[in-house]
Write an enzyme that holds these catalytic residues in place. Structure first.
Site, PDB file in Angstrom:
ATOM      1  N   GLU A  77       0.777  -1.227   0.000  1.00 15.09           N
ATOM      2  CA  GLU A  77       0.000   0.000   0.000  1.00 15.09           C
ATOM      3  C   GLU A  77       0.814   1.286   0.000  1.00 15.09           C
ATOM      4  OE1 GLU A  77      -3.594   0.520  -0.032  1.00 15.09           O
ATOM      5  OE2 GLU A  77      -3.153  -1.422  -0.919  1.00 15.09           O
TER       6      GLU A  77
ATOM      7  N   SER B 154     -54.281  -7.859  39.502  1.00 15.09           N
ATOM      8  CA  SER B 154     -54.281  -8.717  40.695  1.00 15.09           C
ATOM      9  C   SER B 154     -52.920  -9.319  40.987  1.00 15.09           C
ATOM     10  CB  SER B 154     -55.305  -9.839  40.523  1.00 15.09           C
ATOM     11  OG  SER B 154     -56.611  -9.302  40.447  1.00 15.09           O
TER      12      SER B 154
END
Length: 977
Positions: free
Chosen positions: A178, A564
């Site tokens: 690179e 409940s």
């Protein structure tokens, strides 16, 4: 006008500055005043570049002459050169590179300045790259230490590794591939640019960019990847600044940890693990060279899909290493080198636990102080049980589907996918060696949007044409073709050939083969959480039907009315106050006065109702809880918990906060019936506290977090705390009462589980929410179902959709999965030694609560004892003996039954008091409303509308009469008291 030549010269202006005066790059020029300065900069840049051309042994004038003679021969098919007028380019070359006077300038420098100024406006801050650690991929392990999930930001799946851990030969491979002159240039490599320029002129293949590693970092992390001249200008200027801020080692480390290398891997470390199954420090030269070659194009040079290209690229990198003297000629070999051995690639796909993993990230932030779990590479040891998690999700999904099917609420909108075109392409492909039918190959490769729904994908392969005996048939991924049960009219209209649907496959019995039942995405939502009682570990959790449809975790991020399911809190308060499970309790109408001082208004009084609208006379604490009687629960507020309703409510609020059900308790009476919304996980933890006889666990999904092998967070096992205001004996009594809810109460549909499970159903007002929370010795499971109603349209579950009918059927397969994957099925534990010291267990009559074994339904009840070992008798503490005695006996056509239970609600007698004004239901207790304001059919503000209804009658049509108390030896005949 921004012609291509203007853009090229604006780029040249940036390049001239960063190569000749990198410390004095000017970021803005004035269009009129600075044209001469721009011309001088372009000449200086050209002189600098000519020297670079000389170094590269390129005759620039010859190249331009060739371009002038045959532009097509130079540009060819390369799109990068389309639109360039080479005559203008030659004119500009003479003007700025040879300093000749030209009759007409090739480019307007004012336009160049305008484009340059626009391109570099708001340059990104290059200094933030200093010390930058990019987001990483964190690994979430399950409770056994096995990999369960990876957590990472999009396009940021990496594991950061220091440069010192990357072998030198691997670093050199990347530099050779690179940026050969990485250690010589200052961010921009003129020679690299020239090589790319000439290479692009000579070839019409993949264009070369000529970017340095520094430029690539800037492109990837700061300026973006747009293929524009503007981006190139910004990239060059920022790259030159980065070179003055970061060292070469810092730049290379950042690059090797940020570059994408295929297989879903960003950075060298994760790529090494993905391709070779080893860390980067163990890579060989060939393996490092292969990865280095992928930087040019991970997909184009992929060794998985294009091994030939990968070999060519590997040979190129090895040859560059040879040129640089890193390896000898014999090491690079002749011909194409063999590719290193790769490990099989398994794309990381997960189809379970998404709500759970989201909670891992939230908990890491809230308790471990990690702002983002993806900010680094962490190893998180979670509490999840993967097998149980899958079972929990499957149970909820199937339960929600069955609810909508049973209530006729299924809404089929469309198929999950259509594979008609894919099947057509596969059928046309004659080269494939795969002999499977095209539909099967297409179905195998499909990725459905609801990737976490555990139904089976199936493809429609046959549609009935209307002839007798024809049926829908679908194909499965294993190649089977089975009939489709399709009773949905909308689906029959909308489905087409090769549509994909979700089904539940059932194996046939006897001669009948397998069948597929259509499953449709429900609108109703739900939640299931499984909590380990002693530790608080969340073993499984699903916050909704499907994560792709809704990321809201309803177990942790939503609050709903518990109905409940909150009642055990009131009964715990009563047991704490010394009442016993056989204490008698009124289940008659009751009206409570407003809280606080001040003038009372009629609408401020609260008159609750039972779910069925009726009332049941007198019952025990146990039976009131088992049958979830609202009125009986409210009656506990008067003397059952504290001396007055307001004091009782205060006590329950303090208890709720201590038990960590709520952070703040809203002081209003409907609280006791579940009107205050609660987080499901907090309700589950309360039930786990009951199972633990008062030890409240801290729910959590993370046991520990590590970074680089060092533990940076560990869950504190001492985070479980005792609810000190209630002793273990009361908790154990409550546990046995909740066991009765399954044995013979509202959850009796699963009565067979009663020896092993205790729990409570819950239904909020108008069936908005349905609950069941149950626990074993080891875990607590909470189930909730309801509609989100986020669109402003309120939708309830519908009449009769109670917790017992909707939530309990989901609980059952979940608890079976718990017994298969977590802990064996065992009977609920007896009282702990601490609780046992304060309890004595006796046989009692279930309905009356009397301590006798003759007749009736006998159960064993555990009673609190005093210091002398005697049972504390509270049976008649809230209801007097005479009232209880009067409530017993037979009625017209009705078999005797204590307190009205054991007969149908239609036959259950109603109890009345009489005076000279007629008969009326029993009044509230005097402390709540003066009798003179309430007795009879009139309340303090006129006639009570409750008593205008017709009076109940017995099965023979006669009005029920007041139960009689018969005094032995009474000689004056029958007379009502």
């Amino acid at each position: 006008m921004e012609t291509i030549l203007v853009k090229i010269f604006a780029t040249a202006l940036a390049l001239s500055q960063v190569t000749t005066t990198p410390d004095a790059v000017k970021t803005r020029f004035e269009r009129a005043q600075d044209q001469q300065q721009v011309a001088q900069l372009l000449r200086a840049g050209c002189t600098h570049m000519r020297k670079a051309f000389d170094i590269e042994d390129i005759n620039l004038e010859e190249l331009i002459a060739t371009a002038m003679d045959d532009p097509q021969a130079v540009a060819g098919e390369n799109k990068a050169f389309h639109g360039i007028n080479f005559a203008d380019l030659q004119m500009a070359y003479r003007q700025f590179c040879k300093s000749e006077k030209v009759p007409v300038p090739a480019v307007d420098l004012g336009d160049v300045i305008d484009f340059y100024n626009k391109a570099i406006a708001d340059l990104p801050d290059h200094t933030k790259l200093k010390g930058l650690k990019l987001p990483g991929a964190s690994v979430v392990l399950d409770r056994k230490g096995e990999r369960f999930a990876e957590v990472f930001e999009e396009n940021q799946r990496r594991v950061w590794v220091p440069l010192a851990d990357i072998p030198e030969h691997v670093q050199k491979a990347f530099l050779a591939a690179e940026d050969k002159r990485f250690y010589q240039h200052k961010g921009i490599d003129e020679r690299g640019l020239i090589r790319a320029f000439i290479g692009n002129l000579a070839s019409s293949g993949r264009p070369q960019g000529g970017s340095t590693i520094t430029q690539q970092i800037v492109k990837n992390l700061l300026v973006g990847e747009d293929l524009t001249y503007e981006r190139k200008i910004r990239e060059m200027i920022v790259a030159s600044r980065v070179e003055r801020t970061l060292s070469k080692a810092e730049i290379l480390e950042l690059y090797l940890n940020s570059v994408y290398l295929g297989r879903g891997s960003w950075g060298i470390e994760l790529a090494a693990r993905s391709y070779f199954g080893k860390p980067v420090k163990e890579l060989t030269l060939g393996e490092g060279a292969l990865l280095a070659g992928l930087t040019k194009g991970p997909n184009y040079f992929s060794p998985d899909r294009h091994p030939g290209r990968a070999q060519e690229r590997l040979a190129y990198v090895l040859s560059r290493l040879q040129e640089d003297g890193v390896i000898a000629a014999e090491q690079s070999g002749r011909g194409l080198p063999a590719l290193p051995t790769l490990v099989p690639y398994e794309r990381p796909r997960r189809d379970t636990g998404f709500h759970f993993v989201d909670q891992v990230a939230r908990e890491a932030k809230s308790v471990a102080g990690i702002d983002a779990i993806t900010a680094n590479s962490y190893t998180v040891r979670s509490t999840i049980n993967p097998q149980l998690q899958r079972s929990v999700e499957a149970a909820l999904q199937e339960g929600l589907s069955r609810y909508e099917h049973s209530t006729g609420r299924v809404q089929f909108r469309a198929a999950e996918a259509s594979l008609a075109q894919a099947v057509q392409r596969l059928e046309a492909d004659k080269k494939t060696g795969d002999k499977r039918p095209a539909w099967q190959r297409a179905l195998t490769n499909v990725r459905l949007p609801l990737y976490d729904v555990h139904w089976t994908p199936a493809i429609v392969v046959e549609k009935p044409a209307g002839k007798k005996g024809e049926a829908w048939r679908v194909g499965l991924t294993d190649g089977r073709i089975v009939p489709l049960s399709l009773d949905n009219a909308a689906a029959q209209r909308k489905l087409a050939l090769y549509d994909v649907v979700l089904v539940r496959v059932t194996d046939g019995k006897g001669k009948s083969g397998a069948r597929a039942e259509l499953r449709v995405r429900p609108l109703v939502q739900g939640m299931v959480v499984v909590l380990e009682n002693r530790t608080g570990r969340i073993l499984a959790m699903t916050g909704g039907f499907s994560y792709p449809l809704s990321q809201l975790n309803r177990a942790m991020q939503a609050v709903r009315q518990p109905g409940s399911a909150i009642k055990p809190l009131s009964y715990l308060g009563a047991l704490r106050n010394g009442l016993q499970p056989n204490t008698l309790l009124s289940d008659e109408p009751i009206t409570l006065p407003p809280l606080g001082s001040g003038r009372a208004r009629e609408r401020d009084y609260w008159t609750p109702k039972n779910y069925d609208g009726g009332f049941g006379g007198i019952t025990t604490l146990r039976r009131a809880l088992e049958n979830s009687r609202n009125l009986a629960t409210v009656h506990l507020l008067d003397g059952g918990i504290e001396s007055t309703p307001e004091a009782s409510l205060d006590r329950l609020c303090k208890l709720a906060v201590e038990a960590q059900i709520y952070r703040d308790c809203v002081h209003y009476y409907p609280f006791v019936l579940g009107a205050q919304p609660v987080r499901p996980i907090d309700l589950a933890a309360f039930y786990a506290t009951i199972a633990n006889e008062g030890l409240h666990p801290a729910p959590h999904v993370i046991d520990s977090i590590e970074r680089n092998g060092v533990v940076i967070y560990r869950h504190d096992p001492k985070s479980s705390v005792m609810v000190s205001s209630v002793d273990p004996a009361a908790f154990y009594q409550l546990k046995t009462m909740l066991q009765g809810v399954l044995a013979r109460g509202t959850a009796r549909a699963i009565a067979s589980l009663a020896p092993y499970v205790a729990g409570k159903t819950g239904t909020s007002d108008e069936e908005n929410d349905a609950w069941f929370v149950g626990f074993t010795n080891d875990v607590t499971v909470a189930v909730w179902i309801g509609y989100d109603n986020a669109d402003g349209k309120r939708r309830t579950l519908g009449g009769g959709a109670t917790g017992s009918h909707v939530a309990v059927p989901i609980f059952e397969p979940v608890i079976q999965a718990v017994w298969s994957n977590v802990a064996p099925k065992t009977a609920l534990a007896p009282p702990s030694p601490e609780a046992k010291r304060h309890l004595a267990c006796k046989s009692i009559d279930l309905e009356s609560g009397d301590m006798q074994s003759a007749g009736g339904r006998v159960i064993t009840e555990c009673f609190r004892i005093d210091r002398s070992g005697h049972i504390e008798d509270t049976q008649y503490q809230l209801v007097g003996r005479e009232d209880a005695y009067a409530a017993r006996g037979g009625y017209y056509g009705v078999a005797p039954s204590p307190f009205g239970y054991g007969i149908s609600p239609e036959q259950r007698p109603t109890y009345y008091y009489y005076d000279n004004n007629g008969r009326y239901p029993p009044p509230p207790r005097d402390a709540w409303r003066p009798p003179t304001q309430y007795y009879g059919q009139y309340g303090p503000y006129g006639r009570d509308p409750r008593f205008q209804a017709s009076l109940p009658r017995d099965p023979y049509g006669r009005e029920y009469q007041t139960p009689q108390r018969i005094d032995p030896g009474y000689i004056w005949g029958n007379r009502r008291y």
